[in-house]
Design an enzyme around this catalytic site. Structure first.
Site, PDB file in Angstrom:
ATOM      1  N   HIS A 190      58.572  21.778  70.773  1.00 56.77           N
ATOM      2  CA  HIS A 190      58.541  23.212  71.654  1.00 56.77           C
ATOM      3  C   HIS A 190      58.104  24.316  70.759  1.00 56.77           C
ATOM      4  O   HIS A 190      57.568  25.302  71.229  1.00 56.77           O
ATOM      5  CB  HIS A 190      59.527  23.411  72.513  1.00 56.77           C
ATOM      6  CG  HIS A 190      59.738  22.446  73.713  1.00 56.77           C
ATOM      7  ND1 HIS A 190      60.226  21.585  74.136  1.00 56.77           N
ATOM      8  CD2 HIS A 190      59.104  22.680  75.108  1.00 56.77           C
ATOM      9  CE1 HIS A 190      60.241  20.810  75.087  1.00 56.77           C
ATOM     10  NE2 HIS A 190      59.082  21.596  75.662  1.00 56.77           N
ATOM     11  N   GLU A 432      56.904  12.942  84.154  1.00 47.27           N
ATOM     12  CA  GLU A 432      57.023  13.220  82.580  1.00 47.27           C
ATOM     13  C   GLU A 432      58.133  12.013  82.150  1.00 47.27           C
ATOM     14  O   GLU A 432      58.419  12.001  80.950  1.00 47.27           O
ATOM     15  CB  GLU A 432      57.316  14.349  82.046  1.00 47.27           C
ATOM     16  CG  GLU A 432      58.698  15.074  82.876  1.00 47.27           C
ATOM     17  CD  GLU A 432      58.814  16.594  82.239  1.00 47.27           C
ATOM     18  OE1 GLU A 432      58.147  17.078  81.273  1.00 47.27           O
ATOM     19  OE2 GLU A 432      59.879  17.358  82.730  1.00 47.27           O
ATOM     20  N   ASP A 456      56.158  15.268  77.480  1.00 49.72           N
ATOM     21  CA  ASP A 456      57.433  14.367  77.489  1.00 49.72           C
ATOM     22  C   ASP A 456      56.797  12.885  77.922  1.00 49.72           C
ATOM     23  O   ASP A 456      57.374  11.968  77.590  1.00 49.72           O
ATOM     24  CB  ASP A 456      58.325  14.855  78.601  1.00 49.72           C
ATOM     25  CG  ASP A 456      59.423  15.916  77.794  1.00 49.72           C
ATOM     26  OD1 ASP A 456      59.936  15.402  76.713  1.00 49.72           O
ATOM     27  OD2 ASP A 456      59.465  16.995  78.384  1.00 49.72           O
ATOM     28  N   CYS A 503      50.030  19.617  83.042  1.00 45.94           N
ATOM     29  CA  CYS A 503      50.411  20.887  82.575  1.00 45.94           C
ATOM     30  C   CYS A 503      50.898  20.357  81.127  1.00 45.94           C
ATOM     31  O   CYS A 503      51.137  21.407  80.425  1.00 45.94           O
ATOM     32  CB  CYS A 503      51.601  21.520  83.242  1.00 45.94           C
ATOM     33  SG  CYS A 503      53.027  20.702  83.373  1.00 45.94           S
TER      34      CYS A 503
HETATM   35  C1  PEP Z   1      55.530  18.357  79.504  1.00 48.49           C
HETATM   36  O1  PEP Z   1      56.511  17.593  79.209  1.00 48.49           O
HETATM   37  O2  PEP Z   1      54.346  17.959  79.391  1.00 48.49           O
HETATM   38  C2  PEP Z   1      55.768  19.833  79.650  1.00 48.49           C
HETATM   39  C3  PEP Z   1      54.888  20.426  80.303  1.00 48.49           C
HETATM   40  O3  PEP Z   1      57.186  20.501  79.601  1.00 48.49           O
HETATM   41  P1  PEP Z   1      57.616  20.763  78.170  1.00 48.49           P
HETATM   42  O4  PEP Z   1      56.663  20.599  77.337  1.00 48.49           O
HETATM   43  O5  PEP Z   1      58.263  22.142  78.324  1.00 48.49           O
HETATM   44  O6  PEP Z   1      58.778  19.786  77.889  1.00 48.49           O
HETATM   45 MG    MG Z   2      58.539  18.343  79.504  1.00 46.38          MG
END
Ligand code: PEP
Ligand code: MG
Length: 581
Positions: A190, A432, A456, A503
């Site tokens: 992140h 995910e 994920d 996403c």
């Molecule tokens: C993902 O896991 O692809 C996602 C968009 O959520 P995050 O990156 O916040 O875990």
């Molecule tokens: Mg995620």
């Protein structure tokens, strides 16, 4: 000049003086001093040692009185370390002979000792390393140091650090920090995602390099290739300055297509949405022509705080997002805390395997009070408008049904209190976890939309920590196993005529975004800065070509083969864009 290779996580070039942030989050400024200042610097160090020693004395007395001799003895041991003649000799030598600042001398010597203790392989020695860290912190404070978030003043610089948490990254002053590089970290963490959101060039996972930086070195961060160049020569500097300019010109050119639709040459329209972490990012979504927000990572409100945000604070924040988007849609994801998103909150337990632990929707369901407060804030913020709520990391139908039930109850409570409900309420889930893909034909009848979280999904399919540089080569969305799961999810959603978007960060790279479209997705959500290039790519191709490319992808055995094939096809079909980086 020294060129180091790391992992490119946020595109762009940053050139500037380095600012070292040590492991404890203290800025080590003024790394080198004028030789005429050495005497003063030694005096500063002596005064600070005396000050730190009397602070430790005070701690010792207090803890002995309140907690007993054994606890008090910890501070005597720290004092012993602080006054150790060997350490003091090393510090003085670095200041006298190499003109280092007292802060840098203290930090680099103690780093060396701590590192040595930590690698002796016994728990007792590791404890000793922690003691050294404590002494370092006390002494840096006595030298007038302040933790990162509290300090300011310095001019623009490039940050070099062992690590940065997502919360620390989010708190960086974008006006002052031109880019950053870290010793650890992986491609999908992140920290990387926040860096992209902030449009700050970044390279992570460089390995141990902080000891190689001296003085106020110049550094170049190349967030495209993943390189960090220490003490660049004039020729290298000039070529990077030119690349930086070219990028600015290209970005300016892309603004011309801001208000045009993301439509392929053969007439298929794609919806381009943005991922955001903070309300302030809505402005860059609109600037980049996003058609709404496809992922609002609401947990960042928690990450920046040292206490739980109240319902009112959450309501105000969500309201700001809804209002500043005018009538554009926003998918609000419920808290995705845990794993690498921990901040300084007390609510999270220490776990030995946090990525497989109590994170995300699991945490919300385990802490219904917090979950309900967040849902109340969301429902209130979207009163009389459309609300799209999305649950993260769903792995079982039971979780989805329980989360929906809590949402229903909260909505009923609010209605009883007289708060007008959203004009339309849609409930979606992130896909995910492989378990969710395998059960998607069941899930799909119980949701209004899904969003594939490839960040994920890659992590849990490949069993690879997304933030770990040692296994970064396994972290690829082009792995055939991951692509099969993505394809399966898209097919199930399309067949059931349920809205599906992607996403994860795979949507942010033009070639991969085109592949996803070829696989059947018609909505992509990516960091705002990535959208113009993705739109340009979409507007330059025929869907038919990318459907064909997508159908070939499953002939390959490895991520590397898929990469090579995709890059080759992208270069053939979009030569101008392929040369762009
Ligand atoms: C993902 O896991 O692809 C996602 C968009 O959520 P995050 O990156 O916040 O875990
Ligand atoms: Mg995620």
């Amino acid at each position: 000049m020294l060129e180091l290779q790391g992992i490119a996580v946020s595109p762009g070039v940053a050139i500037g003086k380095v600012l070292i942030l040590d492991r404890e989050g203290y800025r080590i400024t003024r790394s080198q001093i004028d030789s005429s200042d050495r005497h003063n610097e030694l005096e500063r160090l002596r005064t600070a040692i005396a000050e730190a020693s009397s602070r430790l004395d005070l701690h010792r007395q207090r803890s002995t009185d309140q907690l007993g001799e054994q606890v008090g003895a910890i501070f005597s041991a720290h004092q012993g370390l602080l006054l150790d003649p060997c350490l003091q000799k090393d510090w003085v030598q670095l200041i006298e002979e190499q003109c280092y600042s007292a802060e840098f001398a203290v930090s680099s010597v103690l780093n060396r000792y701590a590192h040595a203790f930590r690698h002796m392989g016994s728990d007792t020695m590791s404890e000793r390393a922690n003691d050294i860290r404590d002494v370092e912190r006390t002494l840096l404070e006595a030298l007038g140091g302040a933790p990162l978030e509290a300090s300011g003043g310095a001019g623009q610089s490039v940050l070099a650090s062992h690590d940065l948490t997502p919360a620390e990254t989010a708190n960086l002053d974008r006006e002052k920090i031109l880019g950053f590089c870290t010793e650890v970290g992986g491609p999908g963490g992140h920290t990387a995602i926040v860096a992209r959101g902030m449009e700050i060039p970044a390279v992570v996972g460089v390995g141990n390099f902080l000891h190689r930086i001296s003085g106020e070195s110049q550094v170049i961060i190349d967030g495209f290739r993943g390189t960090v160049i220490l003490q660049p020569d004039e020729q290298t500097l000039e070529s990077y300055r030119q690349r930086r300019e070219a990028r600015v010109t290209r970005a300016a050119k892309l603004t011309e297509i801001r208000d045009l639709p993301a439509i392929t040459l053969d007439g298929t329209q794609v919806c381009l949405l943005a991922n955001i972490e903070f309300p302030s990012e809505v402005a860059s979504c609109l600037q980049r022509g996003a058609e709404g927000v496809g992922l609002y990572r609401t947990e960042f409100l928690y990450l920046g705080a040292d206490r739980e945000p109240t319902e009112e604070e959450q309501f105000q924040t969500y309201r700001e997002v809804v209002n500043s988007l005018h009538d554009l849609p926003v998918i609000m994801r419920t808290l995705d805390l845990g794993a690498d998103k921990v901040g300084s909150l007390q609510m999270l337990e220490r776990e030995s395997n946090p990525f497989l632990g109590l994170r995300s929707i699991r945490l919300s369901l385990r802490q219904p009070r917090i979950f309900r407060i967040q849902l109340r804030a969301m429902l209130r913020a979207a009163s009389e408008r459309t609300l799209k709520v999305m649950f993260p990391l769903v792995s079982t139908l039971h979780e989805l049904r329980t989360a929906r039930m809590v949402l229903r109850q909260v909505a009923e409570d609010l209605e009883e209190e007289g708060v007008p409900p959203p004009a339309k309420l849609e409930v979606g889930m992130m896909v995910e976890v492989p378990a969710a893909v395998l059960m998607l034909d069941h899930f799909i009848h119980e949701v209004d939309f899904i969003s594939i979280g490839t960040n994920d999904l890659i992590q849990y399919t490949m069993a690879v920590d997304r933030g770990n540089e040692f296994v970064a080569d396994l972290y690829s969305g082009h792995d055939p196993a991951v692509l099969r799961l993505i394809k399966q999810s898209i097919d199930i959603a399309n067949q059931a005529q349920v809205e599906v978007s992607v996403c994860g960060e795979m949507s942010a790279t033009p070639a991969t975004a085109l592949l996803l479209i070829g696989l059947g997705v018609r909505a992509l959500s990516a960091p705002p800065a990535a959208l113009p290039a993705v739109k340009q790519a979409i507007r330059s191709v025929r869907l038919e070509d990318w459907q064909q490319i997508a159908s070939r992808i499953f002939d390959f055995d490895t991520a590397r083969e898929v990469d090579a094939f995709l890059q080759a096809r992208f270069s053939d079909l979009l030569p101008d864009m392929a040369l762009g980086v």
